[in-house]
Scaffold this active site. Structure first.
Site, PDB file in Angstrom:
ATOM      1  N   GLY A  53       0.839  -1.182   0.000  1.00 35.39           N
ATOM      2  CA  GLY A  53       0.000   0.000   0.000  1.00 35.39           C
ATOM      3  C   GLY A  53       0.882   1.242   0.000  1.00 35.39           C
ATOM      4  N   THR A  54       0.340   2.340  -0.482  1.00 41.07           N
ATOM      5  CA  THR A  54       1.195   3.517  -0.631  1.00 41.07           C
ATOM      6  C   THR A  54       0.748   4.687   0.238  1.00 41.07           C
ATOM      7  OG1 THR A  54       0.006   3.955  -2.687  1.00 41.07           O
ATOM      8  CG2 THR A  54       2.115   2.879  -2.869  1.00 41.07           C
ATOM      9  N   THR A  55       0.120   5.709  -0.323  1.00 37.85           N
ATOM     10  CA  THR A  55       0.048   7.001   0.354  1.00 37.85           C
ATOM     11  C   THR A  55      -1.182   7.169   1.244  1.00 37.85           C
ATOM     12  OG1 THR A  55       1.189   7.910  -1.566  1.00 37.85           O
ATOM     13  CG2 THR A  55       0.231   9.480  -0.023  1.00 37.85           C
TER      14      THR A  55
END
Length: 282
Positions: A53-55
């Site tokens: 997962g990122t931001t």
């Protein structure tokens, strides 16, 4: 308790003795292999083989706090998912957003949700916001072995402080590092691969005393800016109708904003940025 009594009840003594208000501690005593951090770490780094997962972004407003996350998960140079959910209600008064190894992070969130609910049932009261932040730090610390092999989980935590001193903001934000270090942020925060760009955006758009509506726009715009410069962050997708997930936490509790509301904000931002210089507001 004798084995005979335990046998008649169908449970071992560990299930019948009150060992405390921590479900994680109870699980560590009865089934430690179910804890993410107790499993054997891989012999070699495997970070690129697992979806990440990122931001995640968060910001306080006048009366609470908001948290949002984009919908993209990546695996190396590939997009492994376009519609992953990265922000969850931890309990009625707090939210958690995940960045890092997606599978372990989601499992940790579910365990954390049970941890808070277990405490409330055993103690008959809600854990303080500082206590919630510290319990999450301990769970992250337990995953350190896997983090060293590329399976790190670095969440963002925020909530409404029921014990806030009058005159202070009840919305609070906590960030973490892979060792379980716990840091309270002031005003806004971001984590993940696009966090540098998101933080730069929030620095320009956030200010103390924002309304909930203005803070919502600030978060959506930050995620939009992060997606513009970070390939691992997914921007608003009008074709697939995929928009950032946002939660608001205030005196009414934690509430997920409807997709239609987030879509409207994203559409306004897109329209403004698509307009020619002569049509933009000064």
């Amino acid at each position: 308790m004798s084995e005979q009594i335990a046998g008649r009840s169908g449970f071992t003594p560990a299930y019948l003795d009150r060992v405390g208000s921590s479900f994680t501690d109870f699980l560590g005593a009865t089934a430690p292999d179910l804890l993410p951090g107790r499993r054997s770490a891989p012999a070699a780094p495997v970070g690129d083989l697992a979806p990440h997962g990122t931001t995640i972004v968060a910001a306080t407003f006048d009366g609470g706090v908001l948290m949002g996350g984009d919908r993209r998960a990546t695996m190396g140079n590939l997009i492994s998912s376009r519609d992953i959910e990265k922000v969850y209600a931890a309990d009625s008064w707090s939210v958690i957003g995940i960045a890092g190894a997606a599978g372990i992070a989601i499992e940790m969130v579910r365990l954390y949700q049970v941890e808070l609910e277990h405490y409330e049932k055993i103690e008959g009261m809600t854990l303080s916001l500082d206590g919630k932040a510290n319990r999450l730090a301990a769970m992250i610390r337990g995953n350190l072995g896997a983090a060293m092999q590329g399976l790190a989980v670095v969440p963002l935590f925020a909530g409404y402080d029921l014990d806030a001193v009058p005159g202070t903001s009840p919305g609070r934000i906590f960030s973490y590092d892979v060792t379980g270090g716990n840091y309270e942020e002031r005003g806004y925060a971001s984590v993940g691969s696009g966090s540098l760009f998101a933080r730069g955006s929030l620095k320009k758009t956030w200010r103390p005393g924002l309304s909930a509506e203005a803070a919502t726009r600030s978060l959506v715009e930050a995620l939009y800016d992060a997606a513009d410069d970070d390939s691992a962050t997914g921007g608003p997708d009008a074709v697939r109708r995929l928009y950032p997930i946002l939660y608001r936490v205030d005196a009414e509790g934690a509430v997920r904003l409807p997709d239609s509301e987030v879509a409207a904000v994203a559409a306004d931002i897109t329209a403004e940025r698509s307009a020619g210089p002569e049509n933009r507001e000064a």
